[in-house]
Design an enzyme around this catalytic site. Structure first.
Site, PDB file in Angstrom:
ATOM      1  CG  ASP A 156      -2.314   0.527   0.914  1.00  0.00           C
ATOM      2  OD1 ASP A 156      -2.423   1.438   0.075  1.00  0.00           O
ATOM      3  OD2 ASP A 156      -3.288   0.057   1.539  1.00  0.00           O
ATOM      4  CD  GLU A 229      -0.107   2.124  -8.057  1.00  0.00           C
ATOM      5  OE1 GLU A 229      -0.914   2.825  -8.692  1.00  0.00           O
ATOM      6  OE2 GLU A 229      -0.277   0.915  -7.928  1.00  0.00           O
ATOM      7  CD1 TRP A 230      -4.135   3.421  -3.208  1.00  0.00           C
ATOM      8  CD2 TRP A 230      -3.382   5.398  -2.518  1.00  0.00           C
ATOM      9  NE1 TRP A 230      -3.835   3.285  -1.875  1.00  0.00           N
ATOM     10  CE2 TRP A 230      -3.361   4.495  -1.415  1.00  0.00           C
ATOM     11  CE3 TRP A 230      -2.956   6.705  -2.317  1.00  0.00           C
ATOM     12  CZ2 TRP A 230      -2.936   4.869  -0.151  1.00  0.00           C
ATOM     13  CZ3 TRP A 230      -2.527   7.074  -1.052  1.00  0.00           C
ATOM     14  CH2 TRP A 230      -2.528   6.175   0.010  1.00  0.00           C
ATOM     15  N   GLY A 231      -2.902   4.474  -8.423  1.00  0.00           N
ATOM     16  CA  GLY A 231      -2.774   5.115  -9.722  1.00  0.00           C
ATOM     17  C   GLY A 231      -1.825   6.297  -9.739  1.00  0.00           C
ATOM     18  CB  ALA A 233       3.980   8.324  -9.364  1.00  0.00           C
ATOM     19  CG  ASP A 251      -9.133   2.159  -0.937  1.00  0.00           C
ATOM     20  OD1 ASP A 251      -8.156   1.866  -1.658  1.00  0.00           O
ATOM     21  OD2 ASP A 251      -9.062   2.270   0.308  1.00  0.00           O
TER      22      ASP A 251
END
Length: 448
Positions: A156, A229-231, A233, A251
């Site tokens: 995460d 990494e939630w999309g 970078a 999420d």
């Protein structure tokens, strides 16, 4: 694998450039296909225990999910002693109340069932739940996980220290009601935007996740590496060389608007998906919240068609047989796990909206993709009432244009529709999805 740059038609202002990358190829085919499994988080959040994990593992066997291909039993956040690491070894210590047999003991029991085990961490100073995390201890923790027999690691992105934050921010057109609006998938200009041509693989986010990749690869055990990494970078620039799958959004939640929003976002990122690398649209919410049966079906069909990892996130001992049937759908799982065709299904017509429209509430409705069983074709109804959806063979890009009729099977009933000329017209309930396997060409009324 090398992906070409793609520029969508002028009607779409969201232009995506797919960087050339090398996939993370692991031993024994681990990560070649999108993962199938179960995870504690969506069902239990931090209220986890050895008993709940073992119950899920045993239910995966007794419900036939193992036989259907599901293999990972993943322990998410909150499994460790929260107060810190072992004073002598520096290792993370499993919570002895939640896991009296230790993680190793649980792993051994699950391995005895013929299943695999995953565990969770974060590329920061703490996990999202405030438990010890990996940054600065990557190699120590990777060795610990390997010694325990871990097969899957979800990493995460919480509590990132200031010296590891990124200089720039990449656009993630997510959670439009909170952070939008997005002009057809583009974010508003910001002082934190990266200059043109910036190499996101050199960003601190990419570096944090690459360090853990190297730590896992240094172990004498193959561990699937799932980036969470939630999309951020511009993960599409480096995710495929770093992990086996990578999150493309924030999420998921167990409600149709969020499921539709993620499906819409991911529909514009599918050029990244093939063998050895998969966009992760987040864990399944099948059986959670107040989703209708139709919404559960559409959720599963879209995630399977997009070849996202299919990680179940509900209490399996309480799941109705109707929902177990959705999770075991043999046509969708065969498409998802196809060993010949690695590419996902993709939209070919948006339906409610003009083609190439980025719309969080009404994503693309018509999808198709090749598989060894035939061409999977889906027709989604994003509207609030029943509506007709017409699949026309000549519009489906994966079908021969000169052929008028094909053998067709309904993916939900398993019923053969026989030799069908022209296409299929269906009345589809609100938020439901019609699906068909379109097979060999045929002659209506003939003997084929």
């Amino acid at each position: 694998m090398v992906y070409p740059s793609i520029i969508f038609p002028q009607t779409l202002s969201l232009a995506l450039s797919i960087h050339s990358v090398h996939a993370l190829v692991q031993n024994n085919g681990v990560g070649k296909l999108p993962a199938l499994g179960w995870n504690t988080w969506n069902a239990f959040y931090c209220d986890i225990s050895e008993s709940k994990v073992l119950t899920a593992a045993n239910k995966m066997v007794s419900l036939g999910l193992k036989d259907a291909g599901y293999q990972y039993v993943n322990i998410d956040d909150c499994w460790a002693v929260k107060s810190g690491r072992d004073n002598k070894t520096g290792q993370i210590t499993p919570d002895p109340v939640k896991f009296p047999s230790g993680i190793k003991g649980v792993v051994d029991e699950i391995h005895a069932l013929g299943l695999k085990v995953g565990i969770y961490g974060s590329a920061g100073t703490q996990t999202c739940g405030g438990y010890p995390a990996q940054i600065g201890n990557e190699y120590l923790d990777a060795a610990t996980f390997a010694a325990w027999g871990i097969d899957y690691f979800k990493y995460d992105n919480c509590y990132v220290p200031s010296n590891w934050t990124d200089q720039y921010t990449a656009c993630v057109p997510d959670q439009w009601q909170k952070y939008g609006p997005y002009d057809n998938g583009t974010c508003a200009k910001s002082s934190s935007d990266a200059p043109a041509g910036y190499d996101w693989s050199a960003s601190n986010t990419a570096r944090r996740f690459a360090i853990m990749r190297d730590a896992l690869l240094a172990q004498n055990r193959t561990i699937l590496y799932s980036l969470c990494e939630w999309g951020h970078a511009d993960v599409t620039a480096w995710g495929n060389s770093t992990g086996n799958s990578w999150r493309m959004s924030g999420d998921i939640t167990p409600d149709w608007p969020r499921i539709a929003e993620i499906a819409n976002e991911n529909s514009f990122l599918l050029n990244n998906v093939d063998f050895w690398g998969h966009n992760d649209a987040d864990m399944l919410e099948i059986g959670n919240g107040n989703l209708t049966l139709e919404e559960n079906r559409s959720h599963f069909a879209l995630w399977a068609a997009m070849k996202s990892p299919l990680i179940i996130g509900t209490a399996l001992d309480k799941l109705p047989t109707t929902h177990v049937g959705i999770l075991k759908n043999k046509y969708l799982l065969a498409f998802h796990q196809d060993m010949v065709y690695g590419r996902p299904a993709t939209p070919y017509k948006w339906g409610t909206n003009p083609d190439w429209t980025f719309n969080a509430t009404n994503p693309a409705e018509y999808w198709s993709g090749r598989s060894t069983q035939g061409v999977l074709v889906l027709a989604l109804n994003t509207l609030g009432a029943q509506a007709r959806r017409d699949i026309i063979w000549s519009e489906v890009p994966h079908l021969e244009k000169s052929v008028e009729a094909f053998q067709v099977t309904d993916i939900w009933s398993g019923k053969s529709l026989g030799c069908v000329r022209g296409g299929v017209k269906s009345l589809v309930k609100s938020h439901d999805i019609a699906g068909y396997i379109v097979g060999k060409n045929c002659t209506p009324g003939g003997r084929d």
